[in-house]
Design a protein around this motif. Structure first.
Motif, PDB file in Angstrom:
ATOM      1  N   PHE A  16      67.950  47.847  53.107  1.00  0.00           N
ATOM      2  CA  PHE A  16      67.472  48.833  52.143  1.00  0.00           C
ATOM      3  C   PHE A  16      68.426  50.020  52.129  1.00  0.00           C
ATOM      4  O   PHE A  16      68.737  50.579  53.179  1.00  0.00           O
ATOM      5  CB  PHE A  16      66.069  49.307  52.514  1.00  0.00           C
ATOM      6  CG  PHE A  16      65.054  48.202  52.554  1.00  0.00           C
ATOM      7  CD1 PHE A  16      64.565  47.647  51.379  1.00  0.00           C
ATOM      8  CD2 PHE A  16      64.600  47.702  53.767  1.00  0.00           C
ATOM      9  CE1 PHE A  16      63.630  46.623  51.411  1.00  0.00           C
ATOM     10  CE2 PHE A  16      63.659  46.678  53.811  1.00  0.00           C
ATOM     11  CZ  PHE A  16      63.176  46.126  52.622  1.00  0.00           C
ATOM     12  N   ALA A  25      66.992  45.583  57.835  1.00  0.00           N
ATOM     13  CA  ALA A  25      65.657  45.180  58.288  1.00  0.00           C
ATOM     14  C   ALA A  25      65.627  43.717  58.738  1.00  0.00           C
ATOM     15  O   ALA A  25      64.936  43.371  59.679  1.00  0.00           O
ATOM     16  CB  ALA A  25      64.645  45.420  57.181  1.00  0.00           C
ATOM     17  N   SER A  45      56.371  46.365  66.199  1.00  0.00           N
ATOM     18  CA  SER A  45      56.441  47.103  64.954  1.00  0.00           C
ATOM     19  C   SER A  45      57.895  47.346  64.538  1.00  0.00           C
ATOM     20  O   SER A  45      58.711  47.742  65.358  1.00  0.00           O
ATOM     21  CB  SER A  45      55.708  48.430  65.137  1.00  0.00           C
ATOM     22  OG  SER A  45      55.445  48.967  63.885  1.00  0.00           O
ATOM     23  N   GLY A  46      58.208  47.085  63.281  1.00  0.00           N
ATOM     24  CA  GLY A  46      59.541  47.342  62.757  1.00  0.00           C
ATOM     25  C   GLY A  46      60.529  46.212  62.965  1.00  0.00           C
ATOM     26  O   GLY A  46      61.711  46.342  62.640  1.00  0.00           O
ATOM     27  N   SER A  47      60.078  45.064  63.481  1.00  0.00           N
ATOM     28  CA  SER A  47      61.017  43.970  63.760  1.00  0.00           C
ATOM     29  C   SER A  47      61.376  43.155  62.513  1.00  0.00           C
ATOM     30  O   SER A  47      62.233  42.270  62.581  1.00  0.00           O
ATOM     31  CB  SER A  47      60.465  43.059  64.865  1.00  0.00           C
ATOM     32  OG  SER A  47      59.199  42.573  64.536  1.00  0.00           O
ATOM     33  N   GLY A  48      60.735  43.439  61.393  1.00  0.00           N
ATOM     34  CA  GLY A  48      61.124  42.775  60.147  1.00  0.00           C
ATOM     35  C   GLY A  48      60.203  41.645  59.715  1.00  0.00           C
ATOM     36  O   GLY A  48      60.553  40.859  58.830  1.00  0.00           O
ATOM     37  N   LYS A  49      59.018  41.592  60.295  1.00  0.00           N
ATOM     38  CA  LYS A  49      58.089  40.516  59.955  1.00  0.00           C
ATOM     39  C   LYS A  49      57.618  40.619  58.499  1.00  0.00           C
ATOM     40  O   LYS A  49      57.693  39.660  57.746  1.00  0.00           O
ATOM     41  CB  LYS A  49      56.875  40.559  60.907  1.00  0.00           C
ATOM     42  CG  LYS A  49      57.261  40.510  62.384  1.00  0.00           C
ATOM     43  CD  LYS A  49      56.050  40.582  63.298  1.00  0.00           C
ATOM     44  CE  LYS A  49      55.211  41.850  63.181  1.00  0.00           C
ATOM     45  NZ  LYS A  49      55.859  43.080  63.666  1.00  0.00           N
ATOM     46  N   SER A  50      57.142  41.811  58.139  1.00  0.00           N
ATOM     47  CA  SER A  50      56.629  41.974  56.772  1.00  0.00           C
ATOM     48  C   SER A  50      57.757  41.853  55.746  1.00  0.00           C
ATOM     49  O   SER A  50      57.559  41.282  54.668  1.00  0.00           O
ATOM     50  CB  SER A  50      55.946  43.333  56.615  1.00  0.00           C
ATOM     51  OG  SER A  50      54.831  43.415  57.463  1.00  0.00           O
ATOM     52  N   VAL A  51      58.922  42.371  56.087  1.00  0.00           N
ATOM     53  CA  VAL A  51      60.049  42.277  55.136  1.00  0.00           C
ATOM     54  C   VAL A  51      60.417  40.807  54.911  1.00  0.00           C
ATOM     55  O   VAL A  51      60.695  40.389  53.779  1.00  0.00           O
ATOM     56  CB  VAL A  51      61.265  43.101  55.633  1.00  0.00           C
ATOM     57  CG1 VAL A  51      62.489  42.837  54.774  1.00  0.00           C
ATOM     58  CG2 VAL A  51      60.940  44.591  55.624  1.00  0.00           C
ATOM     59  N   ARG A  54      57.713  39.422  52.614  1.00  0.00           N
ATOM     60  CA  ARG A  54      57.819  39.938  51.241  1.00  0.00           C
ATOM     61  C   ARG A  54      59.042  39.373  50.525  1.00  0.00           C
ATOM     62  O   ARG A  54      59.052  39.251  49.303  1.00  0.00           O
ATOM     63  CB  ARG A  54      57.840  41.473  51.247  1.00  0.00           C
ATOM     64  CG  ARG A  54      56.462  42.075  51.538  1.00  0.00           C
ATOM     65  CD  ARG A  54      56.332  43.473  50.939  1.00  0.00           C
ATOM     66  NE  ARG A  54      57.290  44.402  51.509  1.00  0.00           N
ATOM     67  CZ  ARG A  54      57.068  45.119  52.614  1.00  0.00           C
ATOM     68  NH1 ARG A  54      55.913  45.035  53.217  1.00  0.00           N
ATOM     69  NH2 ARG A  54      57.978  45.928  53.069  1.00  0.00           N
ATOM     70  N   HIS A 216      50.133  40.542  65.781  1.00  0.00           N
ATOM     71  CA  HIS A 216      50.542  41.241  66.993  1.00  0.00           C
ATOM     72  C   HIS A 216      49.892  40.597  68.198  1.00  0.00           C
ATOM     73  O   HIS A 216      50.141  40.974  69.329  1.00  0.00           O
ATOM     74  CB  HIS A 216      50.056  42.704  66.956  1.00  0.00           C
ATOM     75  CG  HIS A 216      51.003  43.628  66.283  1.00  0.00           C
ATOM     76  ND1 HIS A 216      50.806  44.083  65.011  1.00  0.00           N
ATOM     77  CD2 HIS A 216      52.153  44.180  66.704  1.00  0.00           C
ATOM     78  CE1 HIS A 216      51.791  44.882  64.681  1.00  0.00           C
ATOM     79  NE2 HIS A 216      52.636  44.959  65.691  1.00  0.00           N
TER      80      HIS A 216
HETATM   81  N1  LIG Z   1      61.044  49.188  51.000  1.00  0.00           N
HETATM   82  C1  LIG Z   1      61.621  49.625  52.116  1.00  0.00           C
HETATM   83  N2  LIG Z   1      62.568  50.589  52.073  1.00  0.00           N
HETATM   84  C2  LIG Z   1      63.190  51.029  53.198  1.00  0.00           C
HETATM   85  N3  LIG Z   1      62.923  50.552  54.417  1.00  0.00           N
HETATM   86  C3  LIG Z   1      61.984  49.590  54.538  1.00  0.00           C
HETATM   87  C4  LIG Z   1      61.287  49.066  53.395  1.00  0.00           C
HETATM   88  N4  LIG Z   1      60.425  48.117  53.826  1.00  0.00           N
HETATM   89  C5  LIG Z   1      60.581  48.059  55.155  1.00  0.00           C
HETATM   90  N5  LIG Z   1      61.519  48.932  55.589  1.00  0.00           N
HETATM   91  C6  LIG Z   1      61.979  49.105  56.991  1.00  0.00           C
HETATM   92  O1  LIG Z   1      62.351  47.842  57.496  1.00  0.00           O
HETATM   93  C7  LIG Z   1      62.035  47.738  58.878  1.00  0.00           C
HETATM   94  C8  LIG Z   1      61.203  46.499  59.131  1.00  0.00           C
HETATM   95  O2  LIG Z   1      59.926  46.701  58.555  1.00  0.00           O
HETATM   96  P1  LIG Z   1      58.741  45.643  58.563  1.00  0.00           P
HETATM   97  O3  LIG Z   1      57.690  46.227  57.701  1.00  0.00           O
HETATM   98  O4  LIG Z   1      59.218  44.294  58.208  1.00  0.00           O
HETATM   99  O5  LIG Z   1      58.276  45.638  60.096  1.00  0.00           O
HETATM  100  P2  LIG Z   1      57.120  44.782  60.746  1.00  0.00           P
HETATM  101  O6  LIG Z   1      57.738  43.864  61.731  1.00  0.00           O
HETATM  102  O7  LIG Z   1      56.278  44.180  59.697  1.00  0.00           O
HETATM  103  O8  LIG Z   1      56.315  45.906  61.551  1.00  0.00           O
HETATM  104  P3  LIG Z   1      54.738  46.167  61.689  1.00  0.00           P
HETATM  105  O9  LIG Z   1      54.323  45.305  62.844  1.00  0.00           O
HETATM  106  O10 LIG Z   1      54.638  47.611  62.008  1.00  0.00           O
HETATM  107  O11 LIG Z   1      54.068  45.782  60.418  1.00  0.00           O
HETATM  108  C9  LIG Z   1      61.327  49.033  59.249  1.00  0.00           C
HETATM  109  O12 LIG Z   1      62.270  49.878  59.847  1.00  0.00           O
HETATM  110  C10 LIG Z   1      60.874  49.576  57.908  1.00  0.00           C
HETATM  111  O13 LIG Z   1      60.799  50.971  57.943  1.00  0.00           O
END
Ligand SMILES: Nc1ncnc2c1ncn2[C@@H]1O[C@H](COP(=O)(O)OP(=O)(O)OP(=O)(O)O)[C@@H](O)[C@H]1O
Ligand SMILES: [Mg+2]
Length: 327
Positions: A16, A25, A45-51, A54, A216
């Protein structure tokens, strides 16, 4: 896996662009999910699972996102989808449920209207009456009591568990083959969590869905998944069949996660109890991103990016120490 995987992600990277430089990410994710297979994605948290999830629906802000690599679902090139093809793909081929149903459900429409609308958006040829009939079926499928009455209810009139059922009904209304579940039970009470997980597992088997479940909770992963994939700083650092990963966790990060289990606190154990903090995703080290927190860190860990080391059928981990031990 004998047949072609339903989901086939190869070397996916997602960055991003923003004010403070680039957030890397996702940094080279490879993930395959077979028909009817459930993969649990674990990681703090923040490891990139949701990204990662998506990305499968191409839900990132287009202007600010750089994506590379390949994503195929049932042979379709997801990276190339545009316009109507992308809208049709979302919900119909791949669907997603979230932690907080109130974000997915619209407060001003009844649950029935939203499911009906969802069906007609993704399948424009379906009549209103037929869509309404299917909405009722969808609510029955998720075992909502008095479904006829619930069709006319607004999301705020439902309990958390019921809303989560309604969101699952919405997600499955267009009969997708892949369901992405992003911490679908984290916001619920323990007893309701179990009910929703059991429901998901039943539906998954009944419909032969391929599922990627972000959680988690290691207990949830063990209960529901066939395979575990552990993410750290946007990479899968270890993956394998649930039993193999639990019995023989091999990446130091996975080992750290699983020490909870040895203490008998697996159910509800959270993943954020490893000392140290995850790396800054805008300046990742050239070597293993876990090295600064790793108890087994050694020469080369901070400079060499570890390749996957095979540990068993479909079980591998990325760690230089494992590679050296295997030599
Ligand atoms: N649209 C975006 N723009 C900028 N940064 C983003 C965006 N979406 C996610 N990030 C960043 O990407 C990184 C990974 O985010 P992600 O949401 O995938 O984490 P996660 O593993 O799902 O964490 P959690 O367990 O907290 O949900 C984070 O640093 C987040 O801030
Ligand atoms: Mg997330």
């Amino acid at each position: 896996m004998n047949e072609e995987p339903v989901v086939d992600i190869r070397n996916l990277t997602v960055a991003f662009k923003g004010g403070r430089g680039k957030v890397n990410a996702v940094n080279g994710v490879d993930l395959q999910v077979g028909r009817g297979e459930v993969v649990a994605l674990l990681g703090e948290s923040g490891s990139g699972k949701s990204v990662t999830l998506r990305s499968l629906l191409r839900l990132h802000p287009e202007q600010r996102t750089e994506m590379a690599g390949s994503i195929k679902v049932l042979g379709q090139d997801v990276m190339a989808l545009k316009g109507a093809a992308l809208t049709g793909f979302r919900g119909k081929t791949v669907s997603m449920i979230f932690q907080e149903p109130l974000l997915a459900l619209d407060p001003v429409y009844t649950v029935g209207a939203q499911i009906t609308e969802g069906i007609r958006k993704h399948e424009p040829g379906v009549s209103k009456a037929a869509a309404e009939e299917r909405a009722l079926e969808a609510l029955k499928r998720v075992r909502i009591p008095s479904p006829e009455r619930r069709l006319k209810a607004y999301p705020h009139e439902m309990s958390g568990g019921m809303r989560q059922r309604a969101m699952i009904a919405l997600a499955l209304a267009c009969n997708p083959q892949v369901l992405l579940a992003d911490e679908p039970t984290t916001a619920l009470d323990a007893t309701v969590q179990i009910q929703i997980l059991l429901l998901l597992r039943e539906l998954q088997r009944e419909l032969g869905l391929s599922v990627i479940l972000v959680t988690h909770d290691i207990g949830v992963a063990v209960e529901v998944a066939d395979r575990i994939a552990v993410m750290y700083a946007g990479r899968i650092v270890e993956t394998g069949p649930v039993r193999d990963v639990i019995r023989n966790p091999s990446h130091p990060y996975t080992k750290g996660l699983l020490t909870f289990r040895a203490h008998g606190a697996m159910k509800g154990a959270r993943l954020d109890a490893i000392p140290g903090a995850p790396p800054d995703l805008s300046k990742l080290p050239p070597g293993c991103a876990f090295a600064p927190r790793c108890k087994q860190v050694g020469e080369g860990c901070d400079t060499i990016q570890p390749e996957p080391v095979t540990l068993g059928p479909a079980h591998w981990a990325r760690c230089l120490k494992l590679a050296e031990a295997a030599e």
